[in-house]
Design a protein around this motif. Structure first.
Motif, PDB file in Angstrom:
ATOM      1  N   ASN A   1       0.808  -1.221   0.000  1.00  0.00           N
ATOM      2  CA  ASN A   1       0.000   0.000   0.000  1.00  0.00           C
ATOM      3  C   ASN A   1       0.842   1.272   0.000  1.00  0.00           C
ATOM      4  O   ASN A   1       0.361   2.337   0.404  1.00  0.00           O
ATOM      5  CB  ASN A   1      -0.950   0.007   1.207  1.00  0.00           C
ATOM      6  N   TYR A   2       2.099   1.188  -0.460  1.00  0.00           N
ATOM      7  CA  TYR A   2       2.938   2.378  -0.558  1.00  0.00           C
ATOM      8  C   TYR A   2       2.742   2.992  -1.945  1.00  0.00           C
ATOM      9  O   TYR A   2       3.279   2.484  -2.940  1.00  0.00           O
ATOM     10  CB  TYR A   2       4.409   2.029  -0.319  1.00  0.00           C
ATOM     11  N   PRO A   3       1.979   4.062  -2.042  1.00  0.00           N
ATOM     12  CA  PRO A   3       1.571   4.555  -3.366  1.00  0.00           C
ATOM     13  C   PRO A   3       2.708   5.102  -4.211  1.00  0.00           C
ATOM     14  O   PRO A   3       2.652   5.040  -5.442  1.00  0.00           O
ATOM     15  CB  PRO A   3       0.550   5.658  -3.029  1.00  0.00           C
TER      16      PRO A   3
ATOM     17  N   GLU B   1      -5.656   5.178  -6.199  1.00  0.00           N
ATOM     18  CA  GLU B   1      -6.508   4.706  -5.104  1.00  0.00           C
ATOM     19  C   GLU B   1      -5.850   4.873  -3.739  1.00  0.00           C
ATOM     20  O   GLU B   1      -6.521   5.216  -2.753  1.00  0.00           O
ATOM     21  CB  GLU B   1      -6.845   3.230  -5.331  1.00  0.00           C
ATOM     22  N   LEU B   2      -4.541   4.685  -3.687  1.00  0.00           N
ATOM     23  CA  LEU B   2      -3.853   4.648  -2.399  1.00  0.00           C
ATOM     24  C   LEU B   2      -3.452   6.023  -1.872  1.00  0.00           C
ATOM     25  O   LEU B   2      -3.381   6.209  -0.650  1.00  0.00           O
ATOM     26  CB  LEU B   2      -2.601   3.771  -2.508  1.00  0.00           C
TER      27      LEU B   2
ATOM     28  N   LYS C   1      -3.037  12.545  -5.657  1.00  0.00           N
ATOM     29  CA  LYS C   1      -4.053  11.893  -6.483  1.00  0.00           C
ATOM     30  C   LYS C   1      -4.105  12.526  -7.869  1.00  0.00           C
ATOM     31  O   LYS C   1      -4.264  11.841  -8.880  1.00  0.00           O
ATOM     32  CB  LYS C   1      -5.426  11.977  -5.809  1.00  0.00           C
ATOM     33  N   ASP C   2      -3.960  13.844  -7.912  1.00  0.00           N
ATOM     34  CA  ASP C   2      -3.953  14.527  -9.204  1.00  0.00           C
ATOM     35  C   ASP C   2      -2.766  14.084 -10.058  1.00  0.00           C
ATOM     36  O   ASP C   2      -2.897  13.896 -11.274  1.00  0.00           O
ATOM     37  CB  ASP C   2      -3.915  16.044  -9.001  1.00  0.00           C
ATOM     38  N   ASP C   3      -1.597  13.910  -9.427  1.00  0.00           N
ATOM     39  CA  ASP C   3      -0.422  13.428 -10.157  1.00  0.00           C
ATOM     40  C   ASP C   3      -0.683  12.035 -10.732  1.00  0.00           C
ATOM     41  O   ASP C   3      -0.348  11.749 -11.901  1.00  0.00           O
ATOM     42  CB  ASP C   3       0.802  13.377  -9.241  1.00  0.00           C
TER      43      ASP C   3
END
Length: 270
Positions: free
Chosen positions: A209-211, A239-240, A247-249
């Protein structure tokens, strides 16, 4: 002659016992200080942790203490001068983030700890201590991230040294998801995309879960034109990530991947 040897043995036994007792006492005191420093870091009492570590090993000759100092210096300072001098604070649990305090730049930088010099000196003395390689990898990665030290080396050389020390550390079992991510990032930034895949994927194995690992490996797969893999990882990153800027990136990268997929499909169409 035998009686003389026995007599000397009797004389030496107390001295040996005292030396062993002293060594055991010093080791116990060192372990206690390190545990206390860990507790202080968890409480966000970073300056207190630093002062304790400084008293414990003022000359930076104990590898375990130097490694803890390196961790505190690189991760919890509120100001630095070329990663050689640092400022720390004891913070309330609900205080602003360290990044925001660093941007203010109001703290007095008064604690000397030339990270690279200390670690290299210890590595020369303890060549089989690969935790020191891990710490040197962390140092060079921090240099690149902050762009605040080692200006004479150049970015490519900083990445090469990051790779060298992380590889040595990983070859001897000293690594975690962050060090594997940083190793992959160094390869990626040098344009060595295929070589970046193994450490990135290892980072994801260790922390699914490391985005940030998902985002960077998505970029690498895009560069390698492995679009399905790229899209899968970009979706996971989207998602993460918990915050809107990241999130935009991820969303932007995902759109780029999907556009490339469409273009590739169109080019293959009869």
């Amino acid at each position: 002659m035998r009686q003389l040897l026995v007599f000397l043995g009797v004389l030496l036994a107390p001295a040996v016992g005292l030396a062993q007792t002293k060594a055991a006492t010093e080791a116990a005191a060192l372990a206690t200080a390190l545990r206390k420093a860990n507790d202080l870091v968890l409480e966000r009492r970073y300056e207190s942790a630093w002062k304790l570590l400084k008293i414990t090993d003022q000359m930076n000759v104990e590898p375990a203490v130097a490694l803890k100092k390196t961790e505190v210096a690189l991760n919890y300072h509120v100001g630095t001068n070329e990663l050689k001098r640092f400022a720390f604070r004891d913070l309330p649990l609900l205080a602003p983030s360290l990044d925001s305090l660093r941007q203010l730049g109001k703290d007095s930088i008064r604690y000397s700890f030339p990270v690279r010099r200390v670690l290299e000196k210890l590595k020369n003395r303890y060549p089989d201590n690969y935790k020191l390689d891990r710490a040197l990898g962390d140092y060079y990665f921090a240099v690149q991230q902050c762009d605040c030290a080692e200006e004479d080396l150049g970015e490519d050389e900083v990445f090469k040294r990051t790779i060298k020390h992380y590889q040595e550390a990983h070859d001897h079992g000293q690594g975690d998801y962050l060090s594997y991510y940083a190793l992959g990032y160094a390869y990626q930034r040098l344009g060595r995309f295929k070589e970046s895949l193994v450490p990135f994927e290892r980072s994801i194995q260790l922390r699914k879960n490391y985005p940030t690992s998902h985002l960077n490996v998505a970029f690498v797969y895009l560069e390698l034109k492995e679009f399905e893999q790229a899209r899968n990882h970009a979706r996971q990153a989207l998602e993460l990530f918990p915050d809107k800027p990241h999130k935009d990136d991820a969303a932007f990268l995902l759109s780029e991947i999907e556009e490339r997929m469409k273009s590739s499909s169109a080019a293959k169409a009869p």
